[in-house]
Design a protein around this motif. Structure first.
Motif, short mmCIF file in Angstrom:
data_model
loop_
_atom_site.label_atom_id
_atom_site.label_comp_id
_atom_site.label_asym_id
_atom_site.label_seq_id
_atom_site.Cartn_x
_atom_site.Cartn_y
_atom_site.Cartn_z
N GLY A 152 1.07 3.96 -3.14
CA GLY A 152 0.94 5.41 -2.95
C GLY A 152 2.12 6.16 -3.53
O GLY A 152 1.98 7.21 -4.17
N LEU B 12 0.84 -1.21 0.00
CA LEU B 12 0.00 0.00 0.00
C LEU B 12 0.87 1.25 0.00
O LEU B 12 0.56 2.23 -0.69
CB LEU B 12 -0.93 0.00 1.22
N VAL B 13 1.95 1.21 0.76
CA VAL B 13 2.87 2.35 0.78
C VAL B 13 3.50 2.52 -0.60
O VAL B 13 3.59 3.63 -1.14
CB VAL B 13 3.98 2.15 1.82
N VAL B 14 3.93 1.41 -1.18
CA VAL B 14 4.58 1.46 -2.49
C VAL B 14 3.62 1.98 -3.56
O VAL B 14 3.99 2.80 -4.40
CB VAL B 14 5.12 0.07 -2.89
#
Lengths: 144, 144, 144, 144, 144, 144
Positions: A62, A58-60
């Protein structure tokens, strides 16, 4: 002994992110680039304990939506996010969540990639469990 | 009836993201900006079902780290991520996860903000349950 | 045996880029971040043979000027570029070279940092060997 | 004869963008940078016929908001936009217009600068001719 | 008299960066764009003394890799860097050097372009003088 | 009653920006994305009074040129800018105005799109009212 390279390969395997064609394609010019991707991006970073793979993706996602211009990698991370357990609807919502920060153009581009990924997996149309179908009157209630 | 504005306010309240000083500070020039932030960013996007608040914040954190130059917002989202249930160690890992995509300078900047946020909450030093303490010999094992 | 961490430290030492305050400041939240910076950014990348340190710094300076918002790192790399043998005039020219690609705002910001770096080293004003002094009539000749 | 430098100076004078402190501050390291800004950015680009100054500033404002991290220049162009005839309300609307493309964080930052610019000119609070006052019920009508 | 335009053309000729198809393609809409590129980007900036062409190209390559989405220009500058004397291995290392700052996605994209450039020049596979061939055991020694 | 969605549709119709293929193409994965674009980007932002449509498009064009990698949207906004009354020459000048801020690569890309847009409208070559024809000697006068 599990070295960094092996750990990176193992994480990639768990994610279904096998050595991509891009890696092999650069073997006659910069094989170290792929090696460092495996060792550092996956062995040193992704394989770290403390945050599960799906949430790391999810971070990646974003980050890559915001970067722009990195469609191959963004698509690959959508694939690995799904492989790590993110549900299709959750992937769509993650992309929507970038709207106020990355803007509509970047998000439209990302959603187009997501559609290709889901289509190839035979997952379209998305289930309407919490469907935002076009039949829902805009502005009626708000719970979308 | 729950309108978009009320839904946005409610989501902000759940996140502990009460109307910030920035919102009030712009009241005499562009009060609509704050209204749209509440209605759209929170009412239309963040409050959507399908992905829980903590995981939405992971996407936002990835986006804001990559954008750069938005320290007030990045700090605010670190706060709301913790309020939404992300554990301190998980926040640190989320920031680490941006390394191969946003690069070291942006991540060092973000980690500095995270330290301020955790320090203000009295959460430093982080527990060493899965500590990456400096006493661990680099390169010894790999399981970090 | 020279491991990656030691190699990174050695490269940093050659560059006069000793462990910065930023590294130590994050020790109680994410000591691995500094470790990875040393191991990967310096041990795996900067210390590679094939391109000398000064010219590596030119690439980094071009990247950081373009990124924007990373003033501490941009300043640090200006320092290491000079330590690696780049002459002050060459540093100025490197920053000028970014103009058609990163634009005037980013370059003005970078040049302001460069001035601080050179001033602290007692190198101002720059020698007029090939000086672009204000006394030169604009547009007269062209050889600047 | 009007050369590029003189044309650039003339355009800056029309805009009330006299040689800034930043220009002079870099005189002992890179005087050419200021000269090129006057000659190219103003003489070759801004002073071109075909689009009036105020509308040129709208393009620049859109670009600088999106770039991020260039607050001195963004503030300067808000000043010159007003000097070129853009009304305060129009400046606010121009910044709002960037929302779907540059995102909320960048726009909040820009609006904060705009408030400082307008405040220093004694123009706050903005007239309520088409005011979006906080007293207007969100979502009531839509004409905002 | 050597004017800016002629100086720019001369620098382009030295670099083997003759007037590209892109320049001619825009002649019926904005011929000034190409003229300004020659006069400013090459005449006023690239042709400046104080830093040799090959090292100027290193700055540009760092900037363009970081910008992203400018593949035609990035490829063109890889060509001119080689023409200016940068060796193929040095070009590869310059791209690797961007990793900790521009991230893996941008660098993979750039390396793919570099491979096309070197392939078209019949320079593949790169000599193994300091080759990082796949036969080298990852992590064995460290001297790469 | 004019709701946000209807107001957005109306603004799109005025701009000749009818619901694009991209909107429909995502209907089976994220129909809300299109709905939010209509409601927020057009209903809440573009349709606001205080700044006319053509000048709003100038801000958007500056933003999209700077973002990069959003060619479909940039092209679409060039279309709507012309539909809103911007003259072809003014569109070209707006793109030129981005040069000192977004740099030559982004502007060359944007101008290439503009050429396609104008060509499809049968507007090439642009009138020479204030033509910058190639026959004009560079540097002769300066009035370009």
């Amino acid at each position: 002994m599990t070295g960094r390279y092996e750990r990176g390969l193992a994480r990639q395997a768990e994610l279904g992110a096998t050595r991509t064609e891009a890696y092999d394609a650069l073997a006659d010019i910069a094989p170290d680039l792929s090696r460092l991707a495996v060792e550092f991006a996956y062995g040193d970073v992704h394989a770290r304990p403390g945050l599960d793979a799906a949430r790391r993706e999810l971070v990646v996602i974003g980050a890559l939506i915001t970067l722009g211009g990195v469609e191959p990698q963004l698509r690959a991370h959508m694939e690995t996010a799904l492989n790590a357990g993110l549900r299709p609807r959750e992937l769509v919502e993650a992309i929507m969540q970038a709207l106020p920060y990355a803007g509509f153009p970047r998000v439209f581009g990302a959603m187009t990639l997501a559609r290709q990924v889901l289509d190839a997996r035979g997952l379209l149309p998305l289930t309407t469990g919490n469907c935002r179908g076009r039949s829902v009157t805009p502005d009626a209630e708000g719970l979308r």
